[in-house]
Each structure stands twice: as structure tokens, then as C-alpha cells.
Design an enzyme around this catalytic site. Structure first.
Site, PDB file in Angstrom:
ATOM      1  N   GLU A   1       0.836  -1.194   0.000  1.00  0.00           N
ATOM      2  CA  GLU A   1       0.000   0.000   0.000  1.00  0.00           C
ATOM      3  C   GLU A   1       0.880   1.255   0.000  1.00  0.00           C
ATOM      4  O   GLU A   1       1.849   1.305   0.752  1.00  0.00           O
ATOM      5  CB  GLU A   1      -0.915   0.053   1.227  1.00  0.00           C
TER       6      GLU A   1
ATOM      7  N   GLY B   1       3.701   2.320  10.292  1.00  0.00           N
ATOM      8  CA  GLY B   1       3.585   1.747  11.625  1.00  0.00           C
ATOM      9  C   GLY B   1       3.211   0.272  11.564  1.00  0.00           C
ATOM     10  O   GLY B   1       3.755  -0.557  12.274  1.00  0.00           O
TER      11      GLY B   1
ATOM     12  N   GLU C   1      -2.258  -3.577   7.165  1.00  0.00           N
ATOM     13  CA  GLU C   1      -3.382  -4.476   7.402  1.00  0.00           C
ATOM     14  C   GLU C   1      -3.556  -5.589   6.374  1.00  0.00           C
ATOM     15  O   GLU C   1      -4.672  -6.088   6.224  1.00  0.00           O
ATOM     16  CB  GLU C   1      -4.668  -3.645   7.451  1.00  0.00           C
TER      17      GLU C   1
ATOM     18  N   HIS D   1      -6.409  -1.208  15.421  1.00  0.00           N
ATOM     19  CA  HIS D   1      -6.567  -0.487  14.155  1.00  0.00           C
ATOM     20  C   HIS D   1      -6.424  -1.437  12.952  1.00  0.00           C
ATOM     21  O   HIS D   1      -7.281  -1.459  12.055  1.00  0.00           O
ATOM     22  CB  HIS D   1      -5.506   0.625  14.104  1.00  0.00           C
ATOM     23  N   GLU D   2      -5.383  -2.239  12.954  1.00  0.00           N
ATOM     24  CA  GLU D   2      -5.140  -3.118  11.797  1.00  0.00           C
ATOM     25  C   GLU D   2      -6.222  -4.193  11.683  1.00  0.00           C
ATOM     26  O   GLU D   2      -6.625  -4.561  10.579  1.00  0.00           O
ATOM     27  CB  GLU D   2      -3.756  -3.775  11.892  1.00  0.00           C
TER      28      GLU D   2
ATOM     29  N   HIS E   1      -9.375  -3.047  10.044  1.00  0.00           N
ATOM     30  CA  HIS E   1      -9.271  -3.047   8.576  1.00  0.00           C
ATOM     31  C   HIS E   1      -9.622  -4.397   7.954  1.00  0.00           C
ATOM     32  O   HIS E   1      -9.949  -4.459   6.773  1.00  0.00           O
ATOM     33  CB  HIS E   1      -7.838  -2.726   8.157  1.00  0.00           C
TER      34      HIS E   1
HETATM   35 ZN   LIG Z   1      -4.929   1.977   8.794  1.00  0.00          ZN
END
Ligand SMILES: [Zn+2]
Length: 987
Positions: free
Chosen positions: A145, A368, A371, A404-405, A408
Site C-alpha cells: 500500500e 507503523g 493491514e 486499528h489493523e 481493517h
Molecule cells: Zn490503517
């Protein structure tokens, strides 16, 4: 209304002539030597417009042969390409065939290619770590990405062009190979090294090899390794040792040398075949190959119940992978992942879409975390955490990044944005629900107060600039995509979603999200489709409310005036950090949830909404105070009159922590922008004398630091007076908390953070007791007594020690001691806290040493350079010298910085920003503008400079605007602040 600027026709996308539906990708990794790898891909396609050429994405990958077999004709026909050309600038290859492929035809495009496991943290890149014996060990991993799948293999690399994928990797026998899906076959094959094109060249039969060669592992597949025994047993821990086997080290290199040698010997490789993926975007595909160990567990979601049988969904196997010597530190992330999958399965009411989830700590990582569907990759510091040896902050980071991941995996991976314009939909949403998951798992952490002090403020700060951008940002060209992975997409996105959730209510919001995911599963969407689903679920016109927040830059300032008793006039106008709003800036009436709270409210913030420029709001009689934006859930700032603010100060103990954070943040931001006075904000701090909440204290510290960072060049008594002001707030806490962590406090997360904060502020501000204690404890710690400093205060102690060395000799000794911690600490966060502190030294020779380290890849990984430079920029004992030196250093070393960071342009932007944004000097911004535009250079050099900086244009503009605003602030408030400081702290 924004349709003209967001029209898809403006986008630079691949021609709509061919559509890929399925890829079979096969890559023979080459770990070691030149890292050049070979691969082949069969792409099932449909011809949607008759064409004689196939155009797809490729970047630094050479296609050596191309043919197409049309299967939909009466007889199968194969054409070989007549020419293959690629254009580095557009990142495309054009493959011409002797005759047009007819519309409606189906077929398989076969491409053979070579690529490079590069060292740029993009594509299918190489990464290394040092094992406990001090040996450098290699692995390879992917980061696709936004647009680097094309750096690994030729593909239609756009998020809307979803397809299914079969992945086959040929890897050294001893290494672990991972991809999005589970392994379905593992076989040992012999590969002729003279044909360095890998086993693919032998044809499909050759790949499989005789049955007898299948190892027992391969036959059983991953299931065999499962279970608690293998987690702890020696097999599971195999890794660097295994890599030392003859194949692991000699294999790839032997292949390189044999490729040109006369007598090639076959090499043995492990062929790993993965199950077919669901339909998905290219940027979410992933491969990891390396000497890794794993731990595993099972997540057991209770929902959603199967509609027919009312049974819960199947359990999900979860594994974490890391180098063997670090695998124990992955335990926390593993547990968090299992609980988070359970939480989201229920929250989204959709079961986890894949048969397994793997998470891997990658030693070199530009972002960081990433996903990738079913194979989430992390910067090591965001996955590894040691209960005994890591800091409280590191724990929080891991919990949040995992949340967070994993969000996703549904939101982004199952339902994907149609184009990068809607990147925010992925990132803003994952940021919001990532915190929702952390709140669910760790309710005592009070994450929403933290959100009000961190994400919300970061977003308000950036979005107060004219050079900010809308949340839904038109992206024409892939070259611009990297620049929008910023606080607008993540933090403003999350903030406006949180505001919406507050407005429509938690249940309705969740219901709408469920509808959205079910309706669009495996598809692509635009922002309006989320608003539609939320509107259906809540009966509200969500799109009408939200479009002003997402399609335009900026946000309002709400001004509150008291009318007659019982009524307030609230009005809105555009907020700018520069305070100089022109009529052209101020054309929007936002849809503003007012969230009025008063001393009499017992049902939470009111549901009043301001639609127009101005409106009246009634307040119940006899209330002792009122405040807007109750609980700080909305995205704006509020300006009160001087008396109203003082009255809120008197009632401060009756407000929630979030409201107290908001009051401090708004008062200081308004002062900085010129809407209010800095002295007024400083006076407000006096009401916080009894403040005990960590997050509120952190907000006060952040705001006082912002003044100190801008006033650093002022007369010494003013600079010292600002330190005394910090001590007035923090000495008490530093003294009360001290350096020892009673074992009973180990679980009190916020208390631990408060101790770290208080000792840090006290130490930086020159509190004699804190400094002396830091030095004493650090001396003990360096001579082997780890218990002298708790992991949560080590970074603080390092910085205090380095800032307070008494002479050059002592400075050198202190520096060497912290450097040794960086080189030997057992945890990643422990190493980084030492690295980040090195820039605090006030010794000029040592500053040079730190900067030289930042350029030496053998000492500081490219991913970690920003920690070093941030220390120099933000925490140096001698900021007058360090700021100027850092900016000069960036210019002097520009060529090597560009070489190292040209692909990860976000890191390059951060470096430039750190070098300049503390200066508060328009002379420096003029230098920056001249530098990036190549002023004074020859035409060729100028063109080169512009090319080099095109990936950071937005960061540069924002930095310039921010510095100019600070320069104006200083100019405007210099005398008033100096007078106030001299009155409060007479010499
Ligand atoms: Zn993200």
C-alpha cells in the site's frame, strides 16, 4: 457539489480495456547475494474493449516474456507479445500483441519477470536483524500500500480492480513462508541453478516433484504445527539457527554464482502453495519469508450466530511471528488480537472473513503497520511488548495498533474504497474503531479522554492551516497518494466519525455500519455509501450533515456570547491557525452539534445543532456554569468571553476530564492563532492547581511546551520563567510519585503514564531533586542494576542525564552509556527510547556524532532515523544551536537522505519538517522554500530538486505556514508574555 473536482475522468488510471479476475503468482525468493528474484504470473483476464495492447502497472520489475492464451474462442489460441516496453515515470508496461484481442474474449496472460528484494521498505523488500550471536540475518517481506504491489510483480494495481490470488513461493528450506491465506501444500523441489529462472521454468510437473520428496511438514500443512506444545517446543522456536543450515545461507548465493559458473548444481528449495484468496485488492496482498518463530492461540467469537443453525462462527487460528529471540515479546499482541477479533465479529456482526490471521514483526518497516488481509505486518515496536521490560506507553501503542489493523480486516479489506480519494474512509474509520476496541479491552485506560487530547488536537492543528486538505481529497495521480496518509485522513477522519456517532447514537451508528459491511462485502465503495447506510439505520440525513466536514478543508470557531439571562448567542466562522480569516475563506455554515452541558445537566450534552451562521440557545436559569462541546466529541474550537472562561475555571472540578482537556486546548490554540490572549490562557492554568488526571496534565504540558518551543530564543529570564511555570504545575506530582513503581501499581496504566510525564517535565525544567535522582539512578542502571529505573521512566532518565552533563568529558561519558543501552537493550521500545534520547545532548561534538549515526545504516535503520532527528529537533539541551544545525545538516546531506528515503517519502517529509518547524523564523521558511524550488541552481539541478521534493510538497507548505503562524504569535505576544512571566516569577 464537489463533483467537478472529484470526477473520476481526471484520474490517471489504467485504460478500461482489460479486467483481471484471477492471478496465479509464483516467485522464487533470493535471500542474500544480489537479492534479485524471478517470478511468473498467470492472469485471467476479460477483454472489455477490443485492444492489441495490454497496459498494466510495473515498477522496477523487468518483464522478460509475455504471451496470452485466449480460451473463449472456438479453438484456444496463444499469441506471443511483439513488444514489451515499460515507462518508469508512469510505472506502466505496455505489451503489444500481433492482433487485437476481441471485446468479450477471455484468456490467460502469462508474464515472466525479475524483480529485486530492495532495501527501500516497499514492494517485496529485504529486511535484517541481528541474532543473539551478533550475526546479521536476512528475511524478505512486502509492503504494497498504496502502489507498490507493482514493485513486486506486474499487475493492475488499483484498489477497485479486485481479483482472487493463488500464491506460490519458492524459499530456502529452513525458512518460514507466509502469505494472506493458509498453506495447502509444502514440497521440497530441486531447482537447476543454471536456469536461474527458478522452478517455474520447468513447467508445472517439474514443480511438484516426486511425492517422496514431500516432507512431513508439507504433508500435514500448518495444522500440524498448531497447538500449545509447538508454541513452546523447540520446533516452534527454530529460526536464526535454522537459517545457518547449508541451504539457508549458501542457497541463494550459490545460485547467483552458479548462474555464471560452468558446473551448476541443483539447489533444494521449499515450494509453498497457499490457498486461493477471496476477491481482494492488490495492495492487500502480502508475502513474508524468514527465519521466524511463532506463538499461536485461538479466537472464539460468539457472534454473529449462523442464521439457520443459531451457532456461533468457527474459531479463528491466530499466530504471531517474530525472530526467535523476541518471540516471547509477542504474547501481548497475540492476546489482544484474539480478543479484538471477538470484539469486531460482534460489533460488525460479520464473521472474520479468512481461515487464519498471522501477524509479523518486521525489523525494517516504513509505516507503523499494514493491514494485509490475513497477514498483518508491523514495525517491531508496535507488536512486541515485554511485561517486565517495556514501558506503559509501548503497551498502549501495541494494543491500539493491533486494534486499528484488525478493524481493517473488515473495514478496508472486506469492503474497500473505490479510489484513494476515499482513503480516509479506511483510515478514519479504523482509527475510530481501533480505539473503540482498546476501550472495550482496557476500560480503565480512559482512551476517549486521550483521544480528545491527541487525535482530536493533532487534527485541529493541521486542519487550521490553509494548506490543509479536505478529508475526501481529489487524487488524480498515484504520485500524490503518499502525501495523504496524514493526520487529516486518520485523525480528522476519526474525529468527524466520532462526532457523527455522538450525534446519531452508538446503537444507530453500529447498525448502519453493519448494514454497510453486509451490503458491500467484497466490493468497493465511496463515502456516500457509508452515509446512506447510516442514514437508513438512523433516519437522519447523514450525508447532508457530513459533506461539509469531509469535502471542505477546515472547521468552525464557535463564539459564545451571553444575551439576557437564559439565552446565549452562538455563531460560527472559519477557524484559521493564522487568525487572518478573509471572506473568501469563510463561506461554509457547518452542521455543528453544540453539545451544551451545564451545572444542571444530568443527561449528558444537549442535542442542539447549529445549522446557520448564528443562533440562540437557551440555558436553564440558575446554572452556575455552561460549556459547549460536552465531552469534547465534536470537531471545532470554542471561544468564550474572559468572564465566561474565568467562571469555567472556578468550576473546573465539576467538569469531566475530556471537558477540562478541551478547555485548556482551545484557550491555548486560540491564543496561538490570535483569537485570544496568551496571558489569558496562562492565567487559566492557575485553576488546575489540584489537577490529578494524567491526560489533562499532559495537555497542559503540551501547551506550555509549545510556548517554550517558540520562545526559545527570548531573553534568558523569560525562558527560565517558562520552566518555572511548568515546575509550578509538575514539581508536586514528580515529588509525590517519585521514581519507584510499587508492584501494586503495575496494573495502574494511567498512574504509570503520569509518573513518566511528571518526572520528564520536572527534569527538563531543571527541578534539582529530579535531576539529581535521575543521574544517581542512571549510574546504578548503567552498572547493571536494572531495577534502578523502571522501563517506563528509562527514556526520561536518559534525556535528563544527557541534558545535564556538566562538562565535555561528562557529556561524552553519559552519551556512551546511553548509546550502550541503544545497542544492548533487550526490547525494541527499550532500544528506541535510548536512541530517541541521544539527540538531547547539548554538546556540539556529540550532536555531530548523533547526526552522523543517523546516516549510517549499520548503526541506525532507515525506519528509525526520525527518532534520532526528532530528539535533536525537539528535546535538545541547546535548542538555539541544535535547530539551526539540524536544518543545515539536512541541506548538506540532502543527496544521501533522498537516496535513502525517496520511496518512503513520508519519512523524508518528516525529516524536513523536524529540521524547520521549531524555528519560529520566517528567514528559515524562506530558505526552505528556496531550497525545495531549487532557487539559484542550474536548470538541470533545479529540475532534479523539484523532482526529489515532489512527494513532500504538501508537508513543506504546511510546515512553512505553521512556522509563519508561530513567528506572528511570538511577534504579537512577546512583550505581554515577558511581562507576565516577570510578574509571576520575579528574579
Ligand atoms: Zn490503517
Amino acid at each position: 457539489m464537489a463533483s467537478a473536482e472529484t470526477a473520476p475522468s481526471n484520474r490517471v488510471t489504467l485504460p478500461n480495456t482489460i479486467r483481471p479476475t484471477h492471478y496465479s503468482v509464483s516467485i522464487t525468493t533470493n535471500i542474500g547475494g544480489e537479492f534479485k528474484y524471478h517470478g511468473s504470473v498467470d492472469i485471467k483476464i476479460e477483454v472489455t474493449e477490443s485492444t492489441a495492447e495490454v497496459i498494466l502497472n510495473v515498477n522496477e520489475v523487468d518483464i522478460s516474456s509475455a504471451s496470452i492464451t485466449l480460451t473463449s474462442l472456438k479453438a484456444e489460441e496463444t499469441y506471443t507479445a511483439t513488444s514489451i516496453t515499460s515507462d518508469a515515470k508512469t510505472e506502466r508496461a505496455t505489451i503489444k500483441f500481433p492482433q487485437p484481442l476481441p471485446k468479450g474474449a477471455r484468456g490467460v496472460l502469462n508474464l515472466k519477470f525479475t524483480g529485486l528484494h530492495n532495501d527501500k521498505m516497499a514492494g517485496f523488500y529485504r529486511s535484517s536483524f541481528e541474532n543473539p550471536k551478533g550475526e546479521k540475518v536476512w528475511m524478505v517481506a512486502t509492503q504494497f500500500e498504496p502502489t507498490d504491489a507493482r514493485r513486486a510483480f506486474p499487475c493492475w494495481d488499483e484498489p477497485a480492480l479486485k481479483a482472487t490470488f493463488d500464491v506460490t513461493l519458492y524459499v530456502p528450506e529452513d525458512l518460514v513462508a507466509l502469505s494472506n491465506m493458509n498453506v495447502v501444500e509444502e514440497t521440497i523441489v530441486e531447482v537447476s541453478s543454471s536456469d536461474d529462472k527458478g522452478p517455474r521454468g520447468k513447467g508445472p510437473e517439474g514443480q511438484k516433484g516426486p511425492e517422496g520428496k514431500k516432507g512431513p511438514e508439507g504433508q500435514k500443512g500448518p495444522e500440524a504445527q498448531k497447538g500449545p506444545e509447538s508454541q513452546k517446543g523447540p520446533e516452534a522456536r527454530k529460526g536464526p539457527e535454522g537459517q545457518k543450515g547449508p541451504e539457508g545461507q549458501k542457497g541463494p548465493q550459490a545460485a547467483e554464482s552458479h548462474a555464471s559458473g560452468p558446473a551448476p548444481a541443483p539447489r533444494r528449495l521449499k515450494k509453498v502453495v497457499f490457498a486461493t484468496t477471496p476477491i481482494m485488492s492488490t495492495y492487500l496482498l502480502a508475502f513474508v519469508v524468514g527465519p521466524l518463530s511463532h506463538l499461536s492461540t485461538t479466537s472464539r467469537p460468539k457472534k454473529p450466530l449462523h442464521p439457520a443453525t443459531q451457532t456461533p462462527p468457527p474459531p479463528v487460528e491466530i499466530r504471531v511471528y517474530a525472530p526467535t529471540h523476541q518471540i516471547d515479546q509477542a504474547k501481548f499482541a497475540l492476546d489482544v488480537a484474539a480478543r479484538t477479533i471477538e470484539f469486531f465479529s460482534e460489533y460488525f456482526d460479520v464473521e472474520y472473513p479468512l481461515p487464519k490471521l498471522d501477524m509479523v514483526a518486521i525489523p525494517d518497516f516504513g509505516a507503523g503497520a499494514m493491514e494485509n488481509w490475513g497477514l498483518v505486518t508491523y514495525r517491531a515496536v508496535y507488536m512486541l511488548y515485554d511485561e517486565e521490560k517495556s514501558s506503559a506507553r509501548a503497551k498502549e501503542n501495541v494494543a491500539y495498533v493491533v486494534g486499528h489493523e484488525l478493524a481493517h480486516q473488515w473495514f478496508g479489506n472486506l469492503v474497500t474504497m473505490e479510489w484513494w480519494q476515499d482513503l480516509w474512509l479506511n483510515e478514519g474509520f479504523a482509527t475510530f474503531v481501533g480505539w473503540l476496541a482498546v476501550d472495550h479491552l482496557f476500560p480503565s485506560w480512559d482512551v476517549w479522554t486521550k483521544f480528545a487530547a491527541e487525535d482530536l488536537q493533532v487534527a485541529l492543528r493541521l486542519d487550521g492551516l490553509r494548506s490543509s486538505h479536505p478529508v475526501e481529497v481529489p487524487i488524480a495521480d498515484a504520485a500524490d497518494i503518499n502525501q495523504i496518509f496524514d493526520a487529516i485522513s486518520y485523525s480528522k477522519g476519526a474525529s468527524v466519525i466520532r462526532m457523527l456517532e455522538g450525534y446519531v447514537g452508538r446503537e444507530g451508528f453500529m447498525e448502519g455500519v453493519r448494514k454497510y459491511l453486509k451490503k458491500h462485502a467484497y466490493g468497493n465503495t465511496v463515502t456516500d455509501q457509508l452515509w446512506e447506510a447510516l442514514g437508513e439505520a438512523t433516519g437522519k440525513d447523514v450525508g447532508e450533515m457530513m459533506k461539509r466536514w469531509t469535502r471542505q478543508t477546515g472547521y468552525p470557531l464557535i463564539t459564545v456570547k451571553e444575551d439576557t439571562a437564559g439565552s446565549l448567542t452562538v455563531s460560527q466562522s472559519r477557524y484559521l491557525s493564522t487568525g487572518d480569516v478573509l471572506p473568501a475563506d469563510d463561506t461554509t455554515d457547518w452542521f455543528v452539534p453544540l453539545g451544551l452541558i451545564t451545572s444542571a445537566s444530568d443527561t449528558g450534552p444537549s442535542s442542539d445543532v447549529l445549522h446557520a451562521r448564528q443562533s440562540q440557545v437557551s440555558v436553564p436559569g440558575n446554572v452556575s456554569f455552561y460549556k459547549l462541546n460536552g465531552r469534547q466529541t465534536a470537531f471545532y474550537r470554542v471561544k468564550y468571553g474572559v468572564d465566561q472562561l474565568a467562571n469555567l475555571g472556578k468550576h473546573i472540578s465539576e467538569l469531566s476530564a475530556s471537558d477540562r482537556v478541551g478547555l485548556v486546548a482551545d484557550a491555548f490554540a486560540l491564543a496561538q492563532a490570535g483569537y485570544g490572549s496568551t496571558v489569558g490562557a496562562l492565567e487559566l492554568v492557575k485553576y488546575f492547581g489540584a489537577e490529578e488526571d494524567f491526560v489533562v496534565l499532559q495537555e497542559i504540558s503540551t501547551r506550555l511546551d509549545a510556548i517554550s518551543a517558540t520562545w526559545y530564543n527570548e531573553p534568558q529570564d523569560v525562558v527560565d520563567g517558562l520552566k518555572k511555570l511548568s515546575l509550578r504545575v509538575f514539581s508536586r506530582h514528580a515529588k509525590a510519585l517519585g521514581w519507584d513503581y510499587p508492584s501494586t501499581e503495575k496494573t495502574n496504566h494511567l498512574l504509570s503514564l503520569k509518573r513518566t510525564l511528571s518526572l520528564g517535565v520536572a527534569g527538563r525544567s531543571g527541578d534539582a531533586t529530579t535531576v539529581a535522582e535521575a543521574r544517581t539512578r542512571f549510574a546504578k542502571f548503567s552498572s547493571g542494576d536494572a531495577s534502578a529505573l523502571d522501563p517506563s521512566v528509562r527514556g526520561t532518565a536518559y534525556a535528563v542525564v544527557l541534558r545535564t552533563s556538566q562538562n565535555a568529558e561528562e557529556a561524552k561519558k553519559d552519551f556512551e552509556a546511553v548509546l550502550k543501552v541503544y545497542k544492548t537493550a533487550e526490547t525494541v521500545d527499550g532500544r528506541l527510547s535510548a536512541l530517541a534520547a541521544l539527540g538531547s545532548t547539548g554538546d556540539k561534538d556529540l550532536v555531530e556524532k548523533v547526526l552522523a549515526m543517523a546516516l549510517d545504516g549499520e548503526v541506525v535503520k532507515a525506519q528509525d532515523v526520525i527518532y534520532v532527528l526528532r530528539g535533536v529537533a525537539k528535546d535538545n539541551a541547546n535548542p538555539k544551536y541544535a535547530q539551526a544545525r539540524l536544518w543545515k545538516w539536512v541541506q548538506e546531506n540532502w543527496e544521501s537522505l533522498v537516496e535513502r528515503f525517496k520511496v518512503t517519502s513520508g519519512l523524508l517529509g518528516a525529516i524536513v519538517q523536524y529540521a524547520v518547524d521549531g524555528s519560529a523564523s520566517t528567514a528559515v521558511t524562506a530558505e526552505l522554500e528556496a531550497f525545495v524550488s531549487g532557487e539559484g541552481l542550474s536548470p538541470e539541478a533545479k529540475a532534479k530538486r523539484i523532482e526529489e521534493t515532489k512527494g513532500i510538497t504538501m508537508t513543506v507548505k504546511q510546515t512553512v505556514e505553521k512556522v509563519k503562524a508561530n513567528a506572528k504569535w511570538l511577534e504579537r505576544e512577546r512583550d505581554a508574555v515577558a511581562a507576565w512571566i516577570r510578574k509571576e516569577f520575579p528574579q
